[in-house]
Write a protein that holds these residues in place. Structure first.
Motif, PDB file in Angstrom:
ATOM      1  N   SER A 100      -5.804  -5.977 -13.468  1.00 25.00           N
ATOM      2  CA  SER A 100      -6.745  -5.174 -12.699  1.00 25.00           C
ATOM      3  C   SER A 100      -7.883  -6.066 -12.245  1.00 25.00           C
ATOM      4  O   SER A 100      -8.105  -7.142 -12.805  1.00 25.00           O
ATOM      5  CB  SER A 100      -7.254  -4.006 -13.536  1.00 25.00           C
ATOM      6  N   VAL A 108       0.870  -1.170   0.000  1.00 23.32           N
ATOM      7  CA  VAL A 108       0.000   0.000   0.000  1.00 23.32           C
ATOM      8  C   VAL A 108       0.904   1.216   0.000  1.00 23.32           C
ATOM      9  O   VAL A 108       1.795   1.328   0.839  1.00 23.32           O
ATOM     10  CB  VAL A 108      -0.937   0.018   1.221  1.00 23.32           C
ATOM     11  N   ARG A 153       0.117  -7.417  -4.853  1.00 26.68           N
ATOM     12  CA  ARG A 153      -1.097  -6.587  -4.919  1.00 26.68           C
ATOM     13  C   ARG A 153      -0.725  -5.177  -4.508  1.00 26.68           C
ATOM     14  O   ARG A 153      -0.373  -4.934  -3.350  1.00 26.68           O
ATOM     15  CB  ARG A 153      -2.194  -7.135  -4.019  1.00 26.68           C
ATOM     16  N   THR A 156      -1.754  -1.301  -3.984  1.00 25.03           N
ATOM     17  CA  THR A 156      -2.866  -0.380  -3.748  1.00 25.03           C
ATOM     18  C   THR A 156      -2.294   1.014  -3.557  1.00 25.03           C
ATOM     19  O   THR A 156      -1.469   1.235  -2.670  1.00 25.03           O
ATOM     20  CB  THR A 156      -3.677  -0.778  -2.501  1.00 25.03           C
ATOM     21  N   VAL A 157      -2.727   1.921  -4.408  1.00 29.09           N
ATOM     22  CA  VAL A 157      -2.289   3.312  -4.318  1.00 29.09           C
ATOM     23  C   VAL A 157      -3.426   4.130  -3.724  1.00 29.09           C
ATOM     24  O   VAL A 157      -4.530   4.174  -4.281  1.00 29.09           O
ATOM     25  CB  VAL A 157      -1.896   3.864  -5.688  1.00 29.09           C
ATOM     26  N   GLN A 196      -3.428   6.354  -8.734  1.00 32.75           N
ATOM     27  CA  GLN A 196      -4.439   5.403  -8.270  1.00 32.75           C
ATOM     28  C   GLN A 196      -4.732   4.349  -9.337  1.00 32.75           C
ATOM     29  O   GLN A 196      -5.020   3.186  -9.002  1.00 32.75           O
ATOM     30  CB  GLN A 196      -5.705   6.136  -7.859  1.00 32.75           C
ATOM     31  N   SER A 210      -3.095   0.833  -9.298  1.00 28.49           N
ATOM     32  CA  SER A 210      -3.524  -0.219  -8.371  1.00 28.49           C
ATOM     33  C   SER A 210      -3.930  -1.461  -9.162  1.00 28.49           C
ATOM     34  O   SER A 210      -4.784  -1.394 -10.045  1.00 28.49           O
ATOM     35  CB  SER A 210      -4.706   0.258  -7.514  1.00 28.49           C
ATOM     36  N   THR A 221       3.530   7.066  -8.308  1.00 26.20           N
ATOM     37  CA  THR A 221       2.366   6.191  -8.476  1.00 26.20           C
ATOM     38  C   THR A 221       1.060   6.973  -8.522  1.00 26.20           C
ATOM     39  O   THR A 221       0.891   8.005  -7.854  1.00 26.20           O
ATOM     40  CB  THR A 221       2.283   5.159  -7.342  1.00 26.20           C
TER      41      THR A 221
END
Lengths: 115, 113
Positions: A38, A12, A111, A113-114, A84, A87, A82
């Protein structure tokens, strides 16, 4: 190792930060691939290495994405600044030779996540 | 759009029934592979079929390839709850040195106990 290893398994990060994803292919595999997936989608090809060289970088979404491979083994995928939309699950695969004429073995992915 | 497209997008069956998934592609290929993905993480290779092959079996799996129709099917016989997963076809385009393969969006299979 026995299989393709990716690290971290989850990441994250805050929007605007850089991230580095690592892939350890199966020992002796000369070909290495990076894909992005995605949520609920198929795999999107990013880049492939044959040895240390990357003959095809056409899948990299933007110049914020880069990848390298050293010693014909470990590869890192770097995403700068980065966003969003970055992600996704980033999957690495390796195979004995180029193309998928031989079986490609996938790692469990990172995985990203931004937020 | 994707080179490989799976059909249907989602399939729900009872345990013991057969499941059939289809894949269509656009350009000539060297080979086509089917993969399974559990829980949105790593893919597991199931079977590879070359362009000069028409059918291949592996346990409860049967794959067919029709290059004239640019399509392939994956049949899972006597399905089990553990077969619940997403299934993807991947094509290796003919005469490419790129070494990349193109994946479809997958079929999500649910096998109810």
């Amino acid at each position: 190792g026995a299989g393709v290893s990716q690290s971290p398994s989850n990441k994250v990060t805050e929007k605007g930060k850089d991230v580095e994803l690592r892939c350890d292919p199966i020992s002796g595999h000369t070909a290495l691939y990076w894909y992005r997936q995605s949520l609920g989608q198929g795999l999107e090809f990013l880049i492939y290495f044959q040895g240390n060289s990357a003959p095809d970088k056409s899948g990299l979404p933007s110049d914020r994405f880069s990848a390298e491979r050293t010693g014909g083994s470990v590869s890192t995928l770097t995403i700068q600044r980065t966003q969003q939309e970055d992600s996704a699950v980033y999957l690495c695969a390796s195979s004995l030779s180029q193309g998928l004429n031989t079986e490609a073995f996938f790692g469990q992915g990172t995985r990203l996540t931004v937020v | 759009s994707q080179q490989g497209e799976e059909d249907p997008q989602a399939l729900s069956i009872q345990e013991g029934e057969n499941a059939t998934m289809n894949c269509s592609y656009k350009t000539s290929i060297n080979n086509l592979q089917w993969y399974r993905q559990n829980s949105g993480r790593g893919l597991v290779h199931l079977i590879l079929i070359r362009s000069n092959e028409r059918e291949k079996h592996s346990g409860r799996l049967r794959v067919t390839l029709d290059t004239s129709k640019k399509s392939s099917s994956l049949l899972i016989t006597a399905s089990r709850a553990a077969d619940t997963a997403s299934y993807f076809c991947a094509t290796d385009p003919y005469n490419t040195n790129a070494g990349k393969s193109t994946f479809g969006d997958g079929t999500t299979l649910t096998v109810k106990p």
